[in-house]
Design a protein around this motif. Structure first.
Motif, PDB file in Angstrom:
ATOM      1  N   MET A   1      53.748  42.324  47.944  1.00 25.82           N
ATOM      2  CA  MET A   1      53.928  43.503  47.118  1.00 25.82           C
ATOM      3  C   MET A   1      53.210  44.675  47.783  1.00 25.82           C
ATOM      4  O   MET A   1      52.079  44.558  48.221  1.00 25.82           O
ATOM      5  N   SER A   2      53.864  45.800  47.845  1.00 21.61           N
ATOM      6  CA  SER A   2      53.254  46.970  48.472  1.00 21.61           C
ATOM      7  C   SER A   2      52.365  47.705  47.471  1.00 21.61           C
ATOM      8  O   SER A   2      52.453  47.509  46.267  1.00 21.61           O
ATOM      9  N   ASP A   3      51.515  48.558  48.002  1.00 23.60           N
ATOM     10  CA  ASP A   3      50.613  49.326  47.151  1.00 23.60           C
ATOM     11  C   ASP A   3      51.389  50.279  46.246  1.00 23.60           C
ATOM     12  O   ASP A   3      52.449  50.777  46.615  1.00 23.60           O
TER      13      ASP A   3
ATOM     14  N   LEU B   1      49.839  52.659  39.429  1.00 22.04           N
ATOM     15  CA  LEU B   1      48.843  51.596  39.484  1.00 22.04           C
ATOM     16  C   LEU B   1      48.048  51.526  38.186  1.00 22.04           C
ATOM     17  O   LEU B   1      47.863  50.443  37.617  1.00 22.04           O
ATOM     18  N   MET B   2      47.588  52.664  37.704  1.00 22.69           N
ATOM     19  CA  MET B   2      46.835  52.703  36.448  1.00 22.69           C
ATOM     20  C   MET B   2      47.688  52.223  35.277  1.00 22.69           C
ATOM     21  O   MET B   2      47.219  51.467  34.424  1.00 22.69           O
TER      22      MET B   2
ATOM     23  N   GLY C   1      46.337  48.338  44.738  1.00 18.56           N
ATOM     24  CA  GLY C   1      46.775  47.233  43.892  1.00 18.56           C
ATOM     25  C   GLY C   1      45.627  46.806  43.018  1.00 18.56           C
ATOM     26  O   GLY C   1      44.592  47.465  42.953  1.00 18.56           O
ATOM     27  N   PHE C   2      45.798  45.679  42.340  1.00 20.40           N
ATOM     28  CA  PHE C   2      44.715  45.160  41.517  1.00 20.40           C
ATOM     29  C   PHE C   2      44.852  43.659  41.379  1.00 20.40           C
ATOM     30  O   PHE C   2      45.908  43.080  41.619  1.00 20.40           O
ATOM     31  N   LEU C   3      43.755  43.036  41.002  1.00 17.15           N
ATOM     32  CA  LEU C   3      43.779  41.625  40.645  1.00 17.15           C
ATOM     33  C   LEU C   3      43.291  41.522  39.217  1.00 17.15           C
ATOM     34  O   LEU C   3      42.511  42.347  38.748  1.00 17.15           O
ATOM     35  N   LEU C   4      43.778  40.525  38.512  1.00 17.86           N
ATOM     36  CA  LEU C   4      43.409  40.300  37.118  1.00 17.86           C
ATOM     37  C   LEU C   4      42.487  39.107  37.043  1.00 17.86           C
ATOM     38  O   LEU C   4      42.769  38.059  37.631  1.00 17.86           O
TER      39      LEU C   4
ATOM     40  N   LYS D   1      42.148  47.391  44.251  1.00 17.39           N
ATOM     41  CA  LYS D   1      42.094  47.148  45.685  1.00 17.39           C
ATOM     42  C   LYS D   1      42.780  48.297  46.425  1.00 17.39           C
ATOM     43  O   LYS D   1      43.661  48.945  45.881  1.00 17.39           O
ATOM     44  N   PHE D   2      42.367  48.507  47.655  1.00 19.17           N
ATOM     45  CA  PHE D   2      43.046  49.482  48.519  1.00 19.17           C
ATOM     46  C   PHE D   2      42.986  48.987  49.954  1.00 19.17           C
ATOM     47  O   PHE D   2      42.152  48.167  50.312  1.00 19.17           O
TER      48      PHE D   2
END
Length: 82
Positions: free
Chosen positions: A1-3, A9-10, A66-69, A29-30
């Motif tokens: 998955m791309s940024d 993102l938010m 991106g992010f992780l949960l 993440k970045f």
């Protein structure tokens, strides 16, 4: 998955948090523009305007990412599971 861009993102992170159990959080993440290292902000639920790469030290604006949960897991035993 791309940024994803910051606004998208938010929005995506909030949607995931809203559907997650209490105590869940996201870590944003970045990707470093210089060396390509994937960096994770340590403060939960906060997307900073700038980030410093852990590998090469470049201080850079964070325009996408991106992010992780992370979710808390209830350690209490469940009926029927051994």
């Amino acid at each position: 998955m791309s940024d994803l861009k910051r606004e998208e993102l938010m929005r995506a992170a909030q949607e995931v948090l809203d559907a997650s159990p209490p105590g869940s959080f996201v870590a944003f993440k970045f990707t470093c523009r210089r060396c390509g290292e994937r960096n994770v902000f340590e403060e939960p639920n906060k997307l900073f305007e700038r980030g410093e790469c852990v590998r090469c030290g470049l201080d850079q604006p964070v325009d996408s990412g991106g992010f992780l949960l992370a979710m808390r897991v209830d350690p209490s035993p469940r009926p029927g599971l051994n």
